[in-house]
Design a protein around this motif. Structure first.
Motif, PDB file in Angstrom:
ATOM      1  N   THR A 548     -15.891  -2.463   5.477  1.00 22.17           N
ATOM      2  CA  THR A 548     -15.388  -1.118   5.153  1.00 22.17           C
ATOM      3  C   THR A 548     -14.198  -1.239   4.211  1.00 22.17           C
ATOM      4  O   THR A 548     -13.591  -2.312   4.073  1.00 22.17           O
ATOM      5  CB  THR A 548     -14.940  -0.350   6.412  1.00 22.17           C
ATOM      6  OG1 THR A 548     -13.793  -1.013   6.961  1.00 22.17           O
ATOM      7  CG2 THR A 548     -16.057  -0.273   7.445  1.00 22.17           C
ATOM      8  N   VAL A 549     -13.852  -0.128   3.602  1.00 24.93           N
ATOM      9  CA  VAL A 549     -12.670  -0.101   2.735  1.00 24.93           C
ATOM     10  C   VAL A 549     -11.416  -0.343   3.559  1.00 24.93           C
ATOM     11  O   VAL A 549     -10.489  -1.048   3.136  1.00 24.93           O
ATOM     12  CB  VAL A 549     -12.586   1.253   1.994  1.00 24.93           C
ATOM     13  CG1 VAL A 549     -11.276   1.358   1.199  1.00 24.93           C
ATOM     14  CG2 VAL A 549     -13.780   1.425   1.059  1.00 24.93           C
ATOM     15  N   GLY A 550     -11.386   0.243   4.764  1.00 22.43           N
ATOM     16  CA  GLY A 550     -10.218   0.057   5.629  1.00 22.43           C
ATOM     17  C   GLY A 550      -9.978  -1.399   5.968  1.00 22.43           C
ATOM     18  O   GLY A 550      -8.831  -1.876   5.959  1.00 22.43           O
ATOM     19  N   VAL A 551     -11.038  -2.147   6.262  1.00 27.10           N
ATOM     20  CA  VAL A 551     -10.906  -3.578   6.566  1.00 27.10           C
ATOM     21  C   VAL A 551     -10.417  -4.327   5.327  1.00 27.10           C
ATOM     22  O   VAL A 551      -9.588  -5.246   5.427  1.00 27.10           O
ATOM     23  CB  VAL A 551     -12.259  -4.141   7.053  1.00 27.10           C
ATOM     24  CG1 VAL A 551     -12.192  -5.666   7.188  1.00 27.10           C
ATOM     25  CG2 VAL A 551     -12.644  -3.513   8.376  1.00 27.10           C
ATOM     26  N   ALA A 552     -10.919  -3.941   4.143  1.00 28.56           N
ATOM     27  CA  ALA A 552     -10.477  -4.583   2.899  1.00 28.56           C
ATOM     28  C   ALA A 552      -8.983  -4.346   2.672  1.00 28.56           C
ATOM     29  O   ALA A 552      -8.250  -5.258   2.274  1.00 28.56           O
ATOM     30  CB  ALA A 552     -11.285  -4.046   1.727  1.00 28.56           C
ATOM     31  N   VAL A 553      -8.516  -3.134   2.941  1.00 31.42           N
ATOM     32  CA  VAL A 553      -7.086  -2.824   2.780  1.00 31.42           C
ATOM     33  C   VAL A 553      -6.252  -3.657   3.753  1.00 31.42           C
ATOM     34  O   VAL A 553      -5.219  -4.228   3.379  1.00 31.42           O
ATOM     35  CB  VAL A 553      -6.842  -1.315   2.999  1.00 31.42           C
ATOM     36  CG1 VAL A 553      -5.345  -1.018   3.070  1.00 31.42           C
ATOM     37  CG2 VAL A 553      -7.483  -0.500   1.879  1.00 31.42           C
ATOM     38  N   SER A 554      -6.707  -3.756   4.989  1.00 25.56           N
ATOM     39  CA  SER A 554      -5.976  -4.549   5.984  1.00 25.56           C
ATOM     40  C   SER A 554      -5.905  -6.014   5.557  1.00 25.56           C
ATOM     41  O   SER A 554      -4.857  -6.672   5.693  1.00 25.56           O
ATOM     42  CB  SER A 554      -6.654  -4.435   7.353  1.00 25.56           C
ATOM     43  OG  SER A 554      -6.635  -3.097   7.808  1.00 25.56           O
ATOM     44  N   ALA A 555      -7.008  -6.545   5.032  1.00 22.19           N
ATOM     45  CA  ALA A 555      -7.022  -7.932   4.570  1.00 22.19           C
ATOM     46  C   ALA A 555      -6.072  -8.122   3.395  1.00 22.19           C
ATOM     47  O   ALA A 555      -5.373  -9.151   3.305  1.00 22.19           O
ATOM     48  CB  ALA A 555      -8.443  -8.323   4.180  1.00 22.19           C
ATOM     49  N   TYR A 556      -6.020  -7.151   2.509  1.00 22.36           N
ATOM     50  CA  TYR A 556      -5.107  -7.242   1.366  1.00 22.36           C
ATOM     51  C   TYR A 556      -3.656  -7.274   1.829  1.00 22.36           C
ATOM     52  O   TYR A 556      -2.854  -8.115   1.374  1.00 22.36           O
ATOM     53  CB  TYR A 556      -5.332  -6.048   0.425  1.00 22.36           C
ATOM     54  CG  TYR A 556      -4.254  -5.924  -0.636  1.00 22.36           C
ATOM     55  CD1 TYR A 556      -4.221  -6.786  -1.729  1.00 22.36           C
ATOM     56  CD2 TYR A 556      -3.253  -4.949  -0.533  1.00 22.36           C
ATOM     57  CE1 TYR A 556      -3.225  -6.677  -2.694  1.00 22.36           C
ATOM     58  CE2 TYR A 556      -2.261  -4.829  -1.496  1.00 22.36           C
ATOM     59  CZ  TYR A 556      -2.248  -5.697  -2.567  1.00 22.36           C
ATOM     60  OH  TYR A 556      -1.250  -5.586  -3.513  1.00 22.36           O
ATOM     61  N   LEU A 557      -3.295  -6.386   2.747  1.00 25.79           N
ATOM     62  CA  LEU A 557      -1.916  -6.332   3.238  1.00 25.79           C
ATOM     63  C   LEU A 557      -1.562  -7.599   4.011  1.00 25.79           C
ATOM     64  O   LEU A 557      -0.422  -8.074   3.984  1.00 25.79           O
ATOM     65  CB  LEU A 557      -1.733  -5.096   4.115  1.00 25.79           C
ATOM     66  CG  LEU A 557      -1.865  -3.742   3.390  1.00 25.79           C
ATOM     67  CD1 LEU A 557      -1.830  -2.588   4.380  1.00 25.79           C
ATOM     68  CD2 LEU A 557      -0.737  -3.578   2.358  1.00 25.79           C
TER      69      LEU A 557
END
Length: 574
Positions: A548-557
């Motif tokens: 998901t996009v949310g998981v991608a954002v969490s991984a980026y942070l």
């Protein structure tokens, strides 16, 4: 693979036939025949053929469809929508020879039938759905106008020599101004047309039959043919159609193939819509591929029995339904009734005036026009309205077959344009709104520093791959902060081809050279499998894909702990 019996729905109906249905089917078949006779003759004349061939092209398709057709009440036969196509294809080639015209029209039916059968067997019943509603309206309105104009000389009681809609309008207008109108014939034709249009309000009344019988009785009783020069049908040849292989010259092959393919497209588009409508009304399941096979078989058979291309009928099918038809036995009874007329009473219609036949075709052409829905399309999406007008003008100016070709070309261009230049968006986080959204729709949405979330709303293929790359690089250039990651929100991406795969590889290299990591979120498994086949999975790495996009954002942070970012949901939790 279908069992052989599935290709013959009529046999299955026969096995399950109920005796209680028989009176309904017989009555409906006889009622239907009274309408099929004048309509068949009129549409044959409108197609440039002698009227008798309209009856031949009615009998055979009714019998064949009763065996192959999946619909219990659909009626096939000569159709006004095809008249202009047949006329435009065969008249320029025939040189005024009726037998040559019949051969050319018969071969068109064979071509159309072959195309439909092959398409049905290959399960290509979806093909006509590629023509959008405005495009269909455009070419059908053009065909309707062409048919209407072609019948005006006969309505006014004279004949003209012209080719094409504009020339026909000019020649007809000039003939009227020169005083060539036969006012008695015109009065009969106009009266017939008015009666048909008025009686159409009540679907249960056989308006065409009443109008045509009335005109025939008036002409016969008052002897208007010899006295006032009113042209009439004359006696029909006695007997049934015989098997004959249409013979055409080598120079005719290509025009006949093009005309046959155009007929196949129009007839199946109409049949598909009509069969779905009646299936929904009767609570049954439509089978577009079997409809195509049945339509093809009917055309193929009529081509070998002195007929011409046929289609389903939106005017005769409701007659069968209203008369109480239960099964395709209605068509069989109708076909046998017409055959009996040819054998026992071929002189019955000898006083039928040609002006009345023209009125029948004009009434049908008026029914082909679509105006109401075009007004709605104009209100909600004007560019599609003008697309319809272009298709209409193409048929009117270029001719029916070139106009249909133009409509198909426009449909393909419209389809490619939607995929060639699709919508894309940079996503941000809007306060109090779940998920990530287009920043142009949510101007207050915040972008995470160093992260570009880019959504692509289409499959990736050769026609849009470079545009995709341009849009990605533009999103990177317009980022308010130096970019570290670019995440493609790929949920709308349903496919990737080799060209697009190579473009993605080059994009990854370009971004990597700038210190930017390319990542994907919500990529479908079949698309991911393709990337693996292309070697991109190895190049990008398995950790570049997120559910998901949310998981991608969490991984980026997580990987960029120096990024200052506080989500509105975190503020709520505190």
């Amino acid at each position: 693979m279908k069992h052989w019996s599935c290709w013959l729905p009529g046999l299955d109906t026969l096995r399950r036939y109920q005796a209680a249905w028989l009176p309904h089917d017989v009555f409906a078949g006889l009622a239907l025949a009274t309408m099929l006779v004048p309509v068949g003759i009129a549409y044959a004349e409108a197609s440039g053929l002698p009227g008798i061939y309209g009856l031949y092209a009615t009998i055979i398709p009714l019998l064949v469809y009763a065996l192959f057709g999946p619909s219990r009440i659909l009626v096939l036969g000569p159709d006004s929508a095809l008249a202009a196509v047949i006329l435009g294809a065969v008249v320029p080639l025939s040189g005024g020879d009726p037998l040559r015209t019949v051969a050319l029209a018969g071969m068109m039916a064979i071509v159309s039938g072959t195309v439909c059968i092959l398409a049905g067997v290959l399960r290509l019943g979806f093909v006509t759905e590629l023509l959008s509603k405005p495009i269909r309206y455009g070419y059908m309105n053009g065909i309707a106008l062409t048919v209407l104009v072609s019948q005006l000389p006969k309505l006014f009681g004279f004949s003209i020599e012209s080719d094409g809609l504009l020339r026909s309008v000019w020649a007809t207008g000039r003939a009227i101004l020169e005083g060539r109108t036969n006012w008695v014939a015109f009065g009969i034709g106009l009266g017939t047309l008015i009666v048909i249009l008025l009686l159409q309000i009540n679907k249960r009344l056989p308006g065409i039959l009443i109008a045509v019988v009335g005109a025939t009785l008036v002409v016969g009783a008052l002897d208007l043919g010899p006295r006032y020069g009113v042209t009439v049908l004359g006696p029909l040849p006695e007997g049934l159609p015989g098997f004959a292989v249409p013979r055409i010259g080598y120079d005719d092959i290509w025009p006949v193939i093009i005309g046959g393919c155009a007929v196949a497209l129009i007839s199946f588009a109409d049949t598909s819509v009509l069969s779905r409508a009646f299936a929904a009304r009767l609570g049954t399941q439509a089978d577009p591929n079997q409809e195509m096979v049945a339509l093809g078989a009917a055309n193929l058979a009529t081509g070998f029995f002195q007929g011409f291309p046929i289609s389903s009928s939106s005017s005769r099918t409701p007659v069968a339904e209203a008369a109480g038809a239960r099964t395709q036995l209605t068509n069989v009874v109708g076909a046998l009734a017409i055959a009996l007329l040819l054998l026992a009473a071929p002189n019955l219609l000898r006083h039928l005036p040609n002006a009345a036949l023209a009125a029948v075709v004009i009434a049908a052409a008026i029914g082909l026009f679509e105006v109401t829905d075009l007004k709605r399309i104009y209100r909600i999406q004007q560019w599609e309205f003008w697309l319809s007008i272009v298709c209409f003008a193409g048929v009117a100016v270029l001719g029916v077959i070139p106009g249909i070709g133009l409509a198909i070309a426009i449909a393909i261009a419209e389809f490619l344009w939607d995929g060639w230049r699709p919508h894309s968006a940079v996503l941000g986080r809007a306060d109090r709104v779940k998920g990530y959204h287009d920043i142009t729709r949510y101007p207050d949405a915040r972008q995470i520093p160093g992260l570009v979330l880019f959504r692509w709303d289409a499959p990736l293929f050769f026609a849009n791959a470079e545009f995709f790359k341009e849009r990605v690089m533009d999103a990177v250039a317009k980022s308010p902060t130096p970019v570290r990651w670019l995440v493609v929100a790929a949920e709308p991406v349903t496919s990737v081809d080799v060209t697009a795969g190579d473009t993605l590889a080059r994009l990854d290299e370009t971004l990597h050279a700038q210190g930017i990591e390319l990542r994907f979120a919500e990529l479908k498994d079949p698309v991911k499998d393709k990337l693996k086949t292309f070697g991109l999975l190895a190049q990008l790495g398995e950790n570049s894909f997120f559910p998901t996009v949310g998981v991608a954002v969490s991984a980026y942070l997580e990987n960029n702990s120096d990024v200052e970012w506080e989500d509105w949901e975190d503020q709520v939790d505190r």
